[in-house]
Design an enzyme around this catalytic site. Structure first.
Site, short mmCIF file in Angstrom:
data_model
loop_
_atom_site.label_atom_id
_atom_site.label_comp_id
_atom_site.label_asym_id
_atom_site.label_seq_id
_atom_site.Cartn_x
_atom_site.Cartn_y
_atom_site.Cartn_z
N SER A 125 32.83 22.96 42.37
CA SER A 125 33.21 23.54 41.08
C SER A 125 34.66 24.02 41.12
O SER A 125 35.17 24.45 42.16
CB SER A 125 32.29 24.73 40.82
OG SER A 125 32.76 25.51 39.75
N TYR A 150 27.78 32.87 43.66
CA TYR A 150 27.67 31.46 43.27
C TYR A 150 28.89 30.67 43.75
O TYR A 150 28.77 29.64 44.41
CB TYR A 150 27.52 31.31 41.75
CG TYR A 150 27.72 29.90 41.28
CD1 TYR A 150 26.74 28.94 41.50
CD2 TYR A 150 28.92 29.49 40.68
CE1 TYR A 150 26.94 27.62 41.11
CE2 TYR A 150 29.12 28.18 40.29
CZ TYR A 150 28.13 27.24 40.50
OH TYR A 150 28.33 25.93 40.14
N LYS A 154 29.62 27.47 46.79
CA LYS A 154 30.33 26.19 46.67
C LYS A 154 31.41 26.10 47.75
O LYS A 154 31.60 25.04 48.35
CB LYS A 154 30.94 26.05 45.26
CG LYS A 154 29.90 25.97 44.16
CD LYS A 154 28.96 24.78 44.33
CE LYS A 154 27.89 24.69 43.28
NZ LYS A 154 26.88 23.67 43.55
P1 NAD Z 1 21.18 22.21 36.00
O1 NAD Z 1 20.59 23.56 36.24
O2 NAD Z 1 21.04 21.61 34.65
O3 NAD Z 1 20.61 21.18 37.07
C1 NAD Z 1 20.23 21.55 38.36
C2 NAD Z 1 18.84 20.97 38.60
O4 NAD Z 1 18.45 21.29 39.94
C3 NAD Z 1 17.78 21.55 37.67
O5 NAD Z 1 17.05 20.49 37.10
C4 NAD Z 1 16.89 22.40 38.60
O6 NAD Z 1 15.54 22.38 38.19
C5 NAD Z 1 17.10 21.71 39.94
N1 NAD Z 1 16.95 22.57 41.13
C6 NAD Z 1 17.53 23.77 41.36
N2 NAD Z 1 17.16 24.24 42.58
C7 NAD Z 1 16.35 23.28 43.12
C8 NAD Z 1 15.65 23.18 44.35
N3 NAD Z 1 15.72 24.15 45.27
N4 NAD Z 1 14.89 22.08 44.58
C9 NAD Z 1 14.83 21.08 43.65
N5 NAD Z 1 15.45 21.14 42.48
C10 NAD Z 1 16.21 22.22 42.21
O7 NAD Z 1 22.72 22.30 36.41
P2 NAD Z 1 23.90 21.30 36.14
O8 NAD Z 1 24.78 21.89 35.10
O9 NAD Z 1 23.39 19.92 35.97
O10 NAD Z 1 24.67 21.44 37.52
C11 NAD Z 1 24.46 20.54 38.58
C12 NAD Z 1 25.33 20.94 39.76
O11 NAD Z 1 26.68 21.01 39.35
C13 NAD Z 1 25.00 22.32 40.34
O12 NAD Z 1 25.15 22.25 41.74
C14 NAD Z 1 26.07 23.21 39.74
O13 NAD Z 1 26.34 24.32 40.56
C15 NAD Z 1 27.25 22.26 39.69
N6 NAD Z 1 28.25 22.59 38.67
C16 NAD Z 1 27.87 22.73 37.38
C17 NAD Z 1 28.83 23.07 36.41
C18 NAD Z 1 28.44 23.28 34.98
O14 NAD Z 1 29.22 23.90 34.24
N7 NAD Z 1 27.30 22.78 34.51
C19 NAD Z 1 30.17 23.22 36.79
C20 NAD Z 1 30.52 23.05 38.13
C21 NAD Z 1 29.55 22.74 39.07
C1 WQD Z 2 34.25 28.90 28.69
C2 WQD Z 2 35.16 29.75 27.82
C3 WQD Z 2 34.68 32.12 27.90
C4 WQD Z 2 30.79 31.94 25.94
C5 WQD Z 2 31.45 28.64 34.01
C6 WQD Z 2 31.33 29.06 35.46
C7 WQD Z 2 32.04 28.08 36.34
C8 WQD Z 2 31.56 26.66 36.08
C9 WQD Z 2 31.62 26.32 34.62
C10 WQD Z 2 29.78 26.10 37.58
C11 WQD Z 2 35.59 31.06 28.51
C12 WQD Z 2 34.46 31.57 26.51
C13 WQD Z 2 32.01 31.59 26.50
C14 WQD Z 2 30.78 32.71 24.75
C15 WQD Z 2 33.19 32.70 24.74
N1 WQD Z 2 30.20 26.47 36.45
N2 WQD Z 2 33.18 31.95 25.91
N3 WQD Z 2 31.99 33.06 24.20
O1 WQD Z 2 33.29 30.66 32.36
O2 WQD Z 2 34.78 28.62 32.25
O3 WQD Z 2 32.83 28.58 33.68
O4 WQD Z 2 30.92 27.34 33.86
O5 WQD Z 2 30.36 25.90 38.58
O6 WQD Z 2 31.79 28.46 37.65
O7 WQD Z 2 31.91 30.34 35.60
O8 WQD Z 2 32.50 28.52 31.24
O9 WQD Z 2 31.36 27.99 29.14
O10 WQD Z 2 31.00 30.26 30.18
O11 WQD Z 2 33.19 29.73 29.17
O12 WQD Z 2 34.24 33.04 24.21
O13 WQD Z 2 29.73 33.08 24.21
O14 WQD Z 2 34.44 30.17 26.66
O15 WQD Z 2 35.27 33.39 27.84
O16 WQD Z 2 36.91 31.30 28.12
P1 WQD Z 2 33.43 29.20 32.37
P2 WQD Z 2 31.90 29.12 29.91
#
Ligand code: NAD
Ligand code: WQD
Length: 336
Positions: A125, A150, A154
Site C-alpha cells: 500500500s 495496518y 504492510k
Molecule cells: P477486501 O477486504 O475487499 O478483500 C480481502 C479479502 O480477504 C476479503 O474477501 C476477506 O474475506 C478475505 N480475508 C481476510 N482475511 C482472511 C483470512 N485470514 N483468510 C482468508 N481470507 C481472508 O480488501 P481489498 O480492498 O480487496 O484489499 C485487498 C488487499 O489489498 C489487502 O491486502 C489490502 O490491505 C490491500 N490494499 C487495499 C487497498 C484499498 O484501498 N482497498 C489499498 C492498498 C492496499
Molecule cells: C480519501 C480522501 C479523506 C471519506 C485509505 C487507507 C490507505 C489505503 C487506501 C489500504 C481523504 C477523504 C474520505 C469521507 C472524506 N488502504 N474523505 N470524507 O485515507 O487515502 O487511504 O485507503 O492500504 O492505507 O488509509 O482513503 O478513501 O479513506 O480517503 O473527505 O467520508 O477522501 O479525507 O482525503 P485514504 P479514503
C-alpha cells in the site's frame, strides 16, 4: 498458463484480479474466509467469465487448512490479497491485524517453500510512504515509520517477503504498493462491498447519492492544496487488477529475487474534484459539507509510476470519470 492461488479472491481487488486471470486462460483457486466478502461475488465472477474457479472457504492464518489446498492443487503462483484493511480498526485492535496479516503471510511463504511455488505477488500500500516529503512518490522515496498497525503490517510484510525470496532460489516475489483503488467492473457484476458505514471516500459518495447516507463530510477544507481538500492518486480497480497479471509475467524475466512497484495513475485528484466527477457522470447533485480534518490523513500523495510503466510494462488507462461512472453503476446495481 498457470494455476494461481488467489487469497482473498472474493474481496474487492481479488475478485477483479480473478476475472482478469480467468479471461486469459489461467486456472484459479480462490481461498477466502468470507470475513469481508460474500459468496455472491463468486457468482459474479462466474457470470462475467463463464468459468468456475475452485473456491475454498478457509482461513489462511490456519496452516492446516491452508496446507490442504496445496496438497490438492499444484499451485504455480500466489497472489496474496487476504488481509484486514481498516486503518482505524487496526489502531484499536493491533494484535488482530498483526495476527491476520502476518500469520497468513508466513504460512503462505512456508507452504510456498514446501510446495515449490515459483511466484508470489503481495498487496502492499502507498500507506508505507506516510506523508511524503516530495511528490510524486517514487519507489526511492523513503518508507516512513508506519502511522498505524495496518500500515506496519504492510511494511513488515514487504520485508519478510524480501528476506524469504532472497533465501529461496525457487521463488520470485513482487510487492505492489497500491494507491487508492476505486471503481468497479464494467459489467456491474462485481465491485466494492463495504460492510457497515464506509470509511473510504468513493463508497461513501455513492451510498450518499443512492440515499443510504444523508450527507458526505469532506474531511478538511483548509489543506495546503489548490482547493483546500486532500489529494490522492485514485486508480481504477480493473487497471490495478491488470498490474497483477503483468507482475506474474515479470517474475518470469526478473533477475533479482524481489522487487516492488507503485501502482497508481501518476496524477492526483482532490476530494472536491472526485465529487465534481461524480456529479458530472451521474447528473446528480451530491449532498456534502466541509467538515473538520480527519486525524491521520495525509495532505497530498500521488505516485511516480515510471518504474511500473517501464519495468512491468503496465500503465493505467482509465480516468477519474470512468472510475466514478463504474462505481455509480455498481452502487445502482446493488439497489435493484
Ligand atoms: P477486501 O477486504 O475487499 O478483500 C480481502 C479479502 O480477504 C476479503 O474477501 C476477506 O474475506 C478475505 N480475508 C481476510 N482475511 C482472511 C483470512 N485470514 N483468510 C482468508 N481470507 C481472508 O480488501 P481489498 O480492498 O480487496 O484489499 C485487498 C488487499 O489489498 C489487502 O491486502 C489490502 O490491505 C490491500 N490494499 C487495499 C487497498 C484499498 O484501498 N482497498 C489499498 C492498498 C492496499
Ligand atoms: C480519501 C480522501 C479523506 C471519506 C485509505 C487507507 C490507505 C489505503 C487506501 C489500504 C481523504 C477523504 C474520505 C469521507 C472524506 N488502504 N474523505 N470524507 O485515507 O487515502 O487511504 O485507503 O492500504 O492505507 O488509509 O482513503 O478513501 O479513506 O480517503 O473527505 O467520508 O477522501 O479525507 O482525503 P485514504 P479514503
Amino acid at each position: 498458463m498457470e494455476k494461481v492461488l488467489v487469497t482473498g479472491g472474493l474481496g474487492f481487488i481479488g475478485s477483479h484480479t480473478t476475472v482478469e486471470l480467468l479471461e486469459i486462460g489461467n486456472d484459479v483457486v480462490i481461498v477466502d474466509n468470507l470475513s469481508n466478502s460474500r459468496m455472491e461475488v463468486l457468482h459474479g465472477i462466474e457470470k462475467i467469465t463463464n468459468k468456475t474457479p475452485d473456491f475454498v472457504n478457509a482461513d489462511v492464518t490456519d496452516s492446516k487448512q491452508s496446507k490442504e489446498i496445496f496438497e490438492k492443487h499444484k499451485i504455480d503462483s500466489i497472489i496474496h490479497f487476504a488481509a484486514s484493511k481498516a486503518v482505524g480498526e487496526s489502531v484499536k485492535q493491533p494484535l488482530l491485524y498483526y495476527r491476520n496479516n502476518l500469520t497468513s503471510l508466513i504460512n503462505l511463504l512456508e507452504l510456498s517453500r514446501e510446495f515449490k511455488v515459483r511466484k508470489f505477488v503481495f498487496s502492499s500500500s502507498c500507506t508505507v510512504y506516510g506523508e511524503p516529503d516530495q511528490l510524486p512518490v517514487s519507489e526511492q522515496t523513503p518508507v516512513k515509520k508506519a502511522e498505524s498497525p495496518y500500515g506496519n503490517t504492510k511494511q513488515i510484510g514487504e520485508e519478510i517477503i524480501a528476506d524469504f525470496a532472497r533465501s529461496n532460489p525457487d521463488m520470485k516475489a513482487v510487492s505492489l504498493r497500491y494507491f487508492n483503488p476505486i471503481g468497479a467492473h464494467d459489467s456491474s457484476l462485481i465491485g466494492e462491498l463495504p460492510l457497515g458505514v464506509p470509511a473510504n471516500l468513493v463508497p461513501f459518495i455513492t451510498q450518499t447519492a443512492s440515499g443510504l447516507r444523508e450527507s458526505l463530510s469532506v474531511w478538511g477544507g483548509d489543506y495546503d492544496t489548490p482547493d483546500g481538500t486532500c489529494i490522492r492518486d485514485y486508480i481504477h480497480v480493473v487497471d490495478l487488477a491488470k498490474a497483477h497479471i503483468k507482475s506474474l509475467d515479470y517474475c518470469d524475466r526478473m533477475s533479482d529475487s524481489y522487487d516492488f512497484f507503485n501502482v497508481g495513475t501518476g496524477s492526483g485528484s482532490s476530494v472536491l474534484e472526485v465529487i465534481r466527477s461524480f456529479e458530472k457522470v451521474s447528473g446528480m447533485k451530491l449532498n456534502y459539507k466541509i467538515a473538520d480534518r480527519r486525524s491521520g490523513d495525509v495532505e497530498k500523495t500521488y505516485a511516480d509510476t515510471s518504474k511500473a510503466n517501464e519495468v512491468l510494462e503496465w500503465k493505467a488507462e482509465r480516468d477519474l470519470d470512468d472510475m466514478m461512472r463504474t462505481a455509480w453503476k455498481w452502487q445502482q446495481s446493488l439497489r435493484s
